[in-house]
Design a protein around this motif. Structure first.
Motif, PDB file in Angstrom:
ATOM      1  N   GLU A  31     -20.426  75.690 -34.156  1.00 12.79           N
ATOM      2  CA  GLU A  31     -21.287  76.419 -35.440  1.00 12.79           C
ATOM      3  C   GLU A  31     -20.741  77.686 -35.647  1.00 12.79           C
TER       4      GLU A  31
ATOM      5  N   ASP B 151     -20.747  73.120 -25.902  1.00 14.78           N
ATOM      6  CA  ASP B 151     -21.446  72.010 -25.796  1.00 14.78           C
ATOM      7  C   ASP B 151     -21.333  71.386 -24.313  1.00 14.78           C
TER       8      ASP B 151
ATOM      9  N   SER C 227     -22.478  78.702 -31.604  1.00 14.26           N
ATOM     10  CA  SER C 227     -22.998  77.663 -30.634  1.00 14.26           C
ATOM     11  C   SER C 227     -22.545  77.842 -29.212  1.00 14.26           C
TER      12      SER C 227
ATOM     13  N   VAL D 130     -22.253  74.130 -39.603  1.00 18.35           N
ATOM     14  CA  VAL D 130     -22.245  73.076 -38.575  1.00 18.35           C
ATOM     15  C   VAL D 130     -21.010  72.409 -38.900  1.00 18.35           C
TER      16      VAL D 130
ATOM     17  N   ASP E 193     -18.002  69.569 -37.938  1.00 13.55           N
ATOM     18  CA  ASP E 193     -17.300  68.536 -36.886  1.00 13.55           C
ATOM     19  C   ASP E 193     -15.773  68.964 -36.681  1.00 13.55           C
TER      20      ASP E 193
ATOM     21  N   ASP F  52     -17.673  67.929 -30.026  1.00 10.75           N
ATOM     22  CA  ASP F  52     -16.748  67.957 -31.221  1.00 10.75           C
ATOM     23  C   ASP F  52     -17.318  69.161 -32.421  1.00 10.75           C
ATOM     24  N   THR F  53     -18.591  69.848 -31.883  1.00  7.93           N
ATOM     25  CA  THR F  53     -19.439  70.439 -32.933  1.00  7.93           C
ATOM     26  C   THR F  53     -19.156  72.088 -32.614  1.00  7.93           C
TER      27      THR F  53
ATOM     28  N   ARG G  27     -20.700  69.499 -41.744  1.00  6.38           N
ATOM     29  CA  ARG G  27     -21.703  68.482 -41.307  1.00  6.38           C
ATOM     30  C   ARG G  27     -22.912  68.880 -42.150  1.00  6.38           C
TER      31      ARG G  27
ATOM     32  N   TRP H  20     -12.051  68.860 -30.535  1.00  8.06           N
ATOM     33  CA  TRP H  20     -12.199  70.095 -30.120  1.00  8.06           C
ATOM     34  C   TRP H  20     -12.326  70.360 -28.654  1.00  8.06           C
TER      35      TRP H  20
END
Ligand SMILES: Cc1cc2nc3c(=O)[nH]c(=O)nc-3n(C[C@H](O)[C@H](O)[C@H](O)COP(=O)(O)OP(=O)(O)OC[C@H]3O[C@@H](n4cnc5c(N)ncnc54)[C@H](O)[C@@H]3O)c2cc1C
Length: 254
Positions: A78, A63, A60, A25, A27, A75-76, A12, A31
């Protein structure tokens, strides 16, 4: 979907961290969430069917609200990839891999080299080069959880230009109460650093780490040679080996 099943992730956004490292990053639809310290496997497949697979730590924080120490959704993911000279996979991910492109990924992997915000010990993080990646996930998760657990990061990099997350670490060292960040430069230190360039020593750990009596949870990550040297220094200083968790990224260097 099983954690060991391959998923298709899409790039992304890209953030350049240094001239030879960048944050991807991704998507990742579906996840399941992760804990700070875990990694993923990434698989690249060429049109002729040849494929190559490598591990990359998750940078990351999990989340969402990780305050209960459980993996959270979102759903992210890193990753930060350091380009290794002639590296098959890192040269692609930190090179031509472009926004919108797919990549196969599976995980999260690993349940031992993890920090949970509910853990009740001060934390000592020791990073060599790109070994800072999973440790950064822990620092971010600590902030996201509103934790005040004392954290110390001792970060060994070749030169100031090789420091990943330099701006964020500078900012967090000022704003995240209870977080101390110290740097060891192995090849060239910036003017006024006060410590000549050179490899991590017992003196550095005595000055910037926690004493063994504090019974810290210690996480060491980086190239294999760095991790082994740092773990030896810690054990020689009296740290209980059972409290030292290590993650080896690969060959020597750092
Ligand atoms: C659990 C785990 C987590 C990891 N997390 C990260 C991460 O967050 N970020 C990251 O950039 N890398 C990480 N790595 C390292 C990564 O998996 C690859 O080893 C690295 O990207 C090199 O792969 P390559 O295909 O580019 O190089 P290859 O084609 O496999 O190797 C090319 C040359 O580089 C040397 N080499 C291979 N790996 C390394 C290395 N790690 N350091 C120095 N030289 C090496 C080889 O000996 C060879 O000479 C992690 C490794 C593990 C095991």
């Amino acid at each position: 979907m099983s954690r060991l099943a391959w998923r298709v992730a899409y790039l992304r956004e890209v953030r350049d961290e240094t001239p030879s490292a960048r944050t991807l990053v991704l998507d990742v639809p579906g996840w399941p969430g992760h804990l700070p310290g875990q990694h993923v496997d990434v698989r690249l497949t060429a049109p002729d069917g040849y494929s190559a697979q490598r591990s990359y730590s998750i940078a990351s924080a999990a989340d969402g609200d990780a305050a209960d120490g459980e993996a959270a959704g979102g759903d992210t993911v890193e990753l930060t990839v350091q380009r290794v000279p002639d590296g098959e996979v890192s040269s692609y991910l930190a090179g031509p891999y472009a926004v919108g492109d797919p990549v196969e990924l599976r995980g999260p992997v690993g349940g031992w080299f993890v920090w949970r915000p509910a853990d009740l010990a001060p934390v000592l993080l020791i990073a060599g080069g790109s070994g800072v990646v999973p440790l950064m996930s822990m620092i971010r998760a600590r902030a996201a959880a509103g934790s005040r657990m004392p954290f110390r990061l001792v970060y060994s990099a070749r030169t100031p230009e090789d420091v990943l997350y330099a701006e964020e670490l500078k900012r967090r060292a000022l704003s995240d109460r209870g977080l101390d960040v110290s740097y060891v430069y192995t090849r060239r230190a910036p003017d006024g650093h006060g410590r000549p360039a050179g490899r991590l020593t017992a003196v550095d750990l005595a000055e910037w780490g926690w004493p063994p009596e504090f019974e810290p949870a210690v996480f060491v990550c980086g190239p294999t040679g760095f991790v082994e040297a740092a773990a030896d220094l810690l054990v020689d200083a009296g740290h209980d080996p059972r409290r030292i968790k290590t993650e080896r990224f690969g060959p020597t260097g750092g």
